[in-house]
Scaffold this motif. Sequence first.
Motif, PDB file in Angstrom:
ATOM      1  N   TYR A  97      -8.001   3.537  -1.984  1.00 32.59           N
ATOM      2  CA  TYR A  97      -7.703   2.312  -2.730  1.00 32.59           C
ATOM      3  C   TYR A  97      -6.258   1.857  -2.541  1.00 32.59           C
ATOM      4  O   TYR A  97      -5.881   0.810  -3.061  1.00 32.59           O
ATOM      5  CB  TYR A  97      -7.985   2.514  -4.224  1.00 32.59           C
ATOM      6  CG  TYR A  97      -9.408   2.902  -4.499  1.00 32.59           C
ATOM      7  CD1 TYR A  97     -10.442   1.989  -4.367  1.00 32.59           C
ATOM      8  CD2 TYR A  97      -9.732   4.202  -4.873  1.00 32.59           C
ATOM      9  CE1 TYR A  97     -11.757   2.349  -4.603  1.00 32.59           C
ATOM     10  CE2 TYR A  97     -11.039   4.570  -5.123  1.00 32.59           C
ATOM     11  CZ  TYR A  97     -12.046   3.645  -4.976  1.00 32.59           C
ATOM     12  OH  TYR A  97     -13.348   4.011  -5.212  1.00 32.59           O
ATOM     13  N   ASP A  98      -5.468   2.648  -1.807  1.00 28.82           N
ATOM     14  CA  ASP A  98      -4.054   2.359  -1.614  1.00 28.82           C
ATOM     15  C   ASP A  98      -3.347   2.220  -2.967  1.00 28.82           C
ATOM     16  O   ASP A  98      -2.560   1.303  -3.181  1.00 28.82           O
ATOM     17  CB  ASP A  98      -3.866   1.099  -0.761  1.00 28.82           C
ATOM     18  CG  ASP A  98      -2.440   0.954  -0.251  1.00 28.82           C
ATOM     19  OD1 ASP A  98      -1.752   1.985  -0.071  1.00 28.82           O
ATOM     20  OD2 ASP A  98      -1.996  -0.201  -0.035  1.00 28.82           O
ATOM     21  N   ALA A  99      -3.678   3.136  -3.869  1.00 26.35           N
ATOM     22  CA  ALA A  99      -3.148   3.094  -5.229  1.00 26.35           C
ATOM     23  C   ALA A  99      -1.959   4.049  -5.340  1.00 26.35           C
ATOM     24  O   ALA A  99      -2.123   5.262  -5.485  1.00 26.35           O
ATOM     25  CB  ALA A  99      -4.241   3.480  -6.223  1.00 26.35           C
ATOM     26  N   ASP A 100      -0.781   3.495  -5.258  1.00 26.45           N
ATOM     27  CA  ASP A 100       0.461   4.255  -5.328  1.00 26.45           C
ATOM     28  C   ASP A 100       0.549   4.999  -6.663  1.00 26.45           C
ATOM     29  O   ASP A 100       0.441   4.389  -7.732  1.00 26.45           O
ATOM     30  CB  ASP A 100       1.637   3.287  -5.177  1.00 26.45           C
ATOM     31  CG  ASP A 100       2.968   3.973  -5.037  1.00 26.45           C
ATOM     32  OD1 ASP A 100       3.234   4.960  -5.752  1.00 26.45           O
ATOM     33  OD2 ASP A 100       3.767   3.506  -4.205  1.00 26.45           O
ATOM     34  N   VAL A 101       0.774   6.298  -6.587  1.00 22.47           N
ATOM     35  CA  VAL A 101       0.844   7.132  -7.787  1.00 22.47           C
ATOM     36  C   VAL A 101       1.969   6.674  -8.709  1.00 22.47           C
ATOM     37  O   VAL A 101       1.829   6.715  -9.937  1.00 22.47           O
ATOM     38  CB  VAL A 101       1.011   8.622  -7.404  1.00 22.47           C
ATOM     39  CG1 VAL A 101       1.263   9.487  -8.624  1.00 22.47           C
ATOM     40  CG2 VAL A 101      -0.205   9.108  -6.643  1.00 22.47           C
ATOM     41  N   SER A 102       3.070   6.186  -8.145  1.00 24.70           N
ATOM     42  CA  SER A 102       4.189   5.760  -8.982  1.00 24.70           C
ATOM     43  C   SER A 102       3.854   4.500  -9.788  1.00 24.70           C
ATOM     44  O   SER A 102       4.502   4.214 -10.792  1.00 24.70           O
ATOM     45  CB  SER A 102       5.439   5.529  -8.134  1.00 24.70           C
ATOM     46  OG  SER A 102       5.256   4.427  -7.252  1.00 24.70           O
ATOM     47  N   LYS A 121     -17.674   0.473   0.215  1.00 25.96           N
ATOM     48  CA  LYS A 121     -16.657   0.244   1.251  1.00 25.96           C
ATOM     49  C   LYS A 121     -15.865  -1.024   0.966  1.00 25.96           C
ATOM     50  O   LYS A 121     -14.707  -1.137   1.354  1.00 25.96           O
ATOM     51  CB  LYS A 121     -17.319   0.129   2.623  1.00 25.96           C
ATOM     52  CG  LYS A 121     -17.925   1.404   3.142  1.00 25.96           C
ATOM     53  CD  LYS A 121     -18.455   1.232   4.549  1.00 25.96           C
ATOM     54  CE  LYS A 121     -19.725   0.389   4.511  1.00 25.96           C
ATOM     55  NZ  LYS A 121     -20.388   0.262   5.809  1.00 25.96           N
ATOM     56  N   SER A 122     -16.478  -1.969   0.281  1.00 25.49           N
ATOM     57  CA  SER A 122     -15.821  -3.245  -0.020  1.00 25.49           C
ATOM     58  C   SER A 122     -14.605  -3.088  -0.915  1.00 25.49           C
ATOM     59  O   SER A 122     -13.756  -3.974  -0.972  1.00 25.49           O
ATOM     60  CB  SER A 122     -16.806  -4.201  -0.697  1.00 25.49           C
ATOM     61  OG  SER A 122     -17.888  -4.469   0.142  1.00 25.49           O
ATOM     62  N   SER A 123     -14.508  -1.978  -1.628  1.00 24.61           N
ATOM     63  CA  SER A 123     -13.398  -1.795  -2.561  1.00 24.61           C
ATOM     64  C   SER A 123     -12.159  -1.173  -1.908  1.00 24.61           C
ATOM     65  O   SER A 123     -11.161  -0.931  -2.598  1.00 24.61           O
ATOM     66  CB  SER A 123     -13.848  -0.935  -3.741  1.00 24.61           C
ATOM     67  OG  SER A 123     -14.155   0.370  -3.310  1.00 24.61           O
ATOM     68  N   LYS A 124     -12.204  -0.958  -0.606  1.00 23.56           N
ATOM     69  CA  LYS A 124     -11.049  -0.378   0.084  1.00 23.56           C
ATOM     70  C   LYS A 124      -9.800  -1.211  -0.201  1.00 23.56           C
ATOM     71  O   LYS A 124      -9.825  -2.431  -0.153  1.00 23.56           O
ATOM     72  CB  LYS A 124     -11.298  -0.305   1.586  1.00 23.56           C
ATOM     73  CG  LYS A 124     -10.153   0.375   2.345  1.00 23.56           C
ATOM     74  CD  LYS A 124     -10.555   0.721   3.748  1.00 23.56           C
ATOM     75  CE  LYS A 124      -9.441   1.326   4.573  1.00 23.56           C
ATOM     76  NZ  LYS A 124      -8.599   2.296   3.918  1.00 23.56           N
ATOM     77  N   ASP A 125      -8.736  -0.529  -0.537  1.00 21.92           N
ATOM     78  CA  ASP A 125      -7.434  -1.122  -0.845  1.00 21.92           C
ATOM     79  C   ASP A 125      -7.392  -1.899  -2.166  1.00 21.92           C
ATOM     80  O   ASP A 125      -6.400  -2.559  -2.458  1.00 21.92           O
ATOM     81  CB  ASP A 125      -6.924  -2.016   0.293  1.00 21.92           C
ATOM     82  CG  ASP A 125      -6.696  -1.247   1.580  1.00 21.92           C
ATOM     83  OD1 ASP A 125      -6.379  -0.042   1.512  1.00 21.92           O
ATOM     84  OD2 ASP A 125      -6.860  -1.849   2.660  1.00 21.92           O
ATOM     85  N   ASP A 126      -8.439  -1.838  -2.965  1.00 30.76           N
ATOM     86  CA  ASP A 126      -8.443  -2.519  -4.263  1.00 30.76           C
ATOM     87  C   ASP A 126      -7.921  -1.575  -5.340  1.00 30.76           C
ATOM     88  O   ASP A 126      -8.660  -1.067  -6.183  1.00 30.76           O
ATOM     89  CB  ASP A 126      -9.853  -3.022  -4.610  1.00 30.76           C
ATOM     90  CG  ASP A 126      -9.864  -3.904  -5.854  1.00 30.76           C
ATOM     91  OD1 ASP A 126      -8.796  -4.077  -6.491  1.00 30.76           O
ATOM     92  OD2 ASP A 126     -10.954  -4.417  -6.193  1.00 30.76           O
ATOM     93  N   SER A 127      -6.625  -1.363  -5.297  1.00 33.71           N
ATOM     94  CA  SER A 127      -5.999  -0.432  -6.233  1.00 33.71           C
ATOM     95  C   SER A 127      -6.167  -0.886  -7.679  1.00 33.71           C
ATOM     96  O   SER A 127      -6.422  -0.063  -8.563  1.00 33.71           O
ATOM     97  CB  SER A 127      -4.521  -0.259  -5.896  1.00 33.71           C
ATOM     98  OG  SER A 127      -3.883  -1.521  -5.783  1.00 33.71           O
TER      99      SER A 127
END
Length: 144
Positions: free
Chosen positions: A120-125, A71-77
């Motif tokens: 991870y909020d990792a934008d595909v672009s 859970k700690s890695s949330k938003d760690d794109s």
Amino acid sequence: MNKPTKSQWGTIEKNNLDAETAFKNFIGKSFSEAEEMFKENAYYYQEDLISMPAVAFNYYAPAYANYVVSKSSKDDSDGASCFLHMVIELLESNRNLATYETLEVLLQAAKLVSERQNFYDADVSIYGEFGSLYNKIVQLYSCT
């Protein structure tokens, strides 16, 4: 598995700055301390893994896998993307660095990471499709 000793790291060549940095950052660190390091800055510390000797890699790479599926890695794109790319690099150029057991841990984590790109909020672009990266991992693994 016990944390790698200085003698298990072996001799670090003076001209190998990546190996020197990996040694300085990780020597004496426990599994949980390493996991905490990845939590603090996975993007920075993941670079050290491929430069480690096998005994250290097989001890510390699963700590990165543990972090990236937590859970700690949330938003760690960056941390998630770098994890997938580290597994690709390992399979492409340094396959013998990892034991079978470590590879299994890394592959399971890579599968989960590939399925949670939005987590991870990792934008595909920017990062590309994690599913495609995972497919490349599977392809590389099956070729070895």
